[in-house]
Design a protein around this motif. Structure first.
Motif, PDB file in Angstrom:
ATOM      1  N   LEU A  27     -19.834   3.084  36.468  1.00 25.97           N
ATOM      2  CA  LEU A  27     -19.435   4.099  35.486  1.00 25.97           C
ATOM      3  C   LEU A  27     -19.219   3.458  34.113  1.00 25.97           C
ATOM      4  CD1 LEU A  27     -16.908   6.188  37.611  1.00 25.97           C
ATOM      5  CD2 LEU A  27     -19.022   7.050  36.609  1.00 25.97           C
ATOM      6  N   TRP A  73     -19.486  10.390  36.051  1.00 26.96           N
ATOM      7  CA  TRP A  73     -18.401  10.767  36.953  1.00 26.96           C
ATOM      8  C   TRP A  73     -18.658  12.082  37.678  1.00 26.96           C
ATOM      9  CZ3 TRP A  73     -16.252  15.508  36.141  1.00 26.96           C
ATOM     10  CH2 TRP A  73     -16.428  16.097  34.879  1.00 26.96           C
ATOM     11  N   VAL A 123     -16.847  12.589  41.407  1.00 26.88           N
ATOM     12  CA  VAL A 123     -15.586  13.323  41.308  1.00 26.88           C
ATOM     13  C   VAL A 123     -15.687  14.693  41.966  1.00 26.88           C
ATOM     14  CG1 VAL A 123     -13.973  14.426  39.706  1.00 26.88           C
ATOM     15  CG2 VAL A 123     -14.759  12.093  39.268  1.00 26.88           C
TER      16      VAL A 123
END
Length: 335
Positions: A216, A223, A227
């Motif tokens: 990242l 993300w 996520v």
């Protein structure tokens, strides 16, 4: 004479090779830890898997008259990931067969790098699970307590086979799970650090997360998929994973199985995942929802592999639906 494409022009020092070998470097720490958790044979299985993928890549490209690109690191990543998602007690023959499925069939028969529909490593795992179900569901090893990394070499798997946390939870219930793996605080610590039964490379949540965070940081992944995928697994497991509604353990659901490895290193595969940010969010939610559905209602205790494979063909559909806005207005005054 110079040929220049239309603008906009983006100049970057990154390359496919650099990105691929960076991902390989991020996968090395979990591999090293697996040697101390399950023994030296995990290194042997991974080496066989990587060598097989590289050899099959070169042989397939030569047979098809294509440029041999084994130096770009993509086959090495596939080989490492195949090893990472299989039990540590399997025969080295399995990753060899997995390499043929992943590289020759799943990758090059579909056009080569950049054109494959499914994640090659997960396609290999699905193939091995269908053809060698006993080995793929029983060759789990209990973590070594004395760092004796040669303990399992030459040992009959039947004598040391154990069960993964998800398998115990699914088939024997929460009581047996707690009795075998301990109370919550100790359980979370062991699962996060990696001292638990599981596939070769999916045990240490800490090292997987650190590798994912580095990707990242470098901008190699975003993300959105990790996520949304992990949040969906946690939310739905909390809602439906307990004996009554809203009594499940979301943290356990994320730390168990291959959720973290799948979120950072498999669902984010450039070729088989969307490029549009909105599409990536929906893609991650879809994987998370399918994972929980398979875990709770399916025949296997883990659902990451099939969830990602089922969402892979949806990726271009999502990108097509959520097209970015045009840079210039239509000709003739159109809107």
């Amino acid at each position: 004479m110079w040929k220049v494409s239309i603008s906009p022009h983006v100049k970057s020092g990154e390359s496919v090779e650099k990105i691929m070998w960076t991902v390989v470097a991020c996968l090395v720490p979990p591999l090293v830890l697996s040697v101390f958790i399950f023994g030296i044979q995990t290194l042997l299985i991974t080496a066989v898997s990587v060598a097989s993928c590289v050899a099959v890549e070169a042989a397939t490209q030569k047979a098809m008259g294509r440029k041999i690109t084994i130096s770009d690191g993509s086959a090495v990543i596939t080989g490492m990931l195949i090893a990472f998602v299989i039990p540590p007690g399997v025969s080295p023959l399995l990753p060899i067969l997995g390499a043929v499925m992943a590289i020759a069939i799943g990758k090059h028969l579909l056009g080569g790098i950049g054109y494959n529909i499914f994640n090659p490593a997960l396609l290999a795992r699905a193939f091995l699970l269908a053809t060698f179900p006993v080995a793929m569901t029983s060759a789990w090893l209990p973590p070594l307590s004395d760092m004796a990394i040669f303990s399992y070499l030459g040992t009959s798997i039947d004598a040391v086979a154990t069960a993964t946390p998800l398998a115990v939870l699914k088939t024997q219930g929460l009581g047996a799970f707690t009795e075998q793996f301990g109370a919550a605080a100790n359980l979370y610590t062991n699962f996060f650090l990696g001292w638990r039964p599981g596939s070769i490379g999916e045990t240490s949540g800490l090292l997987i997360v650190l590798g994912g965070l580095y990707l990242l940081y470098r901008g190699y992944i975003t993300w959105h998929i990790p996520v949304s995928m992990l949040a969906t697994i946690a939310l739905l497991s909390w809602c439906f994973g307990g004996e009554v509604l809203f009594s499940g353990d979301p943290l356990l659901a994320v730390l168990s199985g291959g959720a973290l490895l799948g979120a950072f290193f498999m669902a984010t595969d450039y070729v088989t995942s969307p490029t549009n940010k909105t599409s990536q969010l929906i893609f991650g939610v879809g994987i998370g929802a399918l994972t929980v559905l398979i875990r709770l209602k399916g025949g296997y205790p883990e659902g990451i592999c099939y969830a990602i494979l089922l969402m892979n063909p949806v990726s271009p559909v999502l990108d097509g639906f959520f097209k970015p806005k045009r840079f210039a207005p239509l000709q003739g005054g159109g809107k």
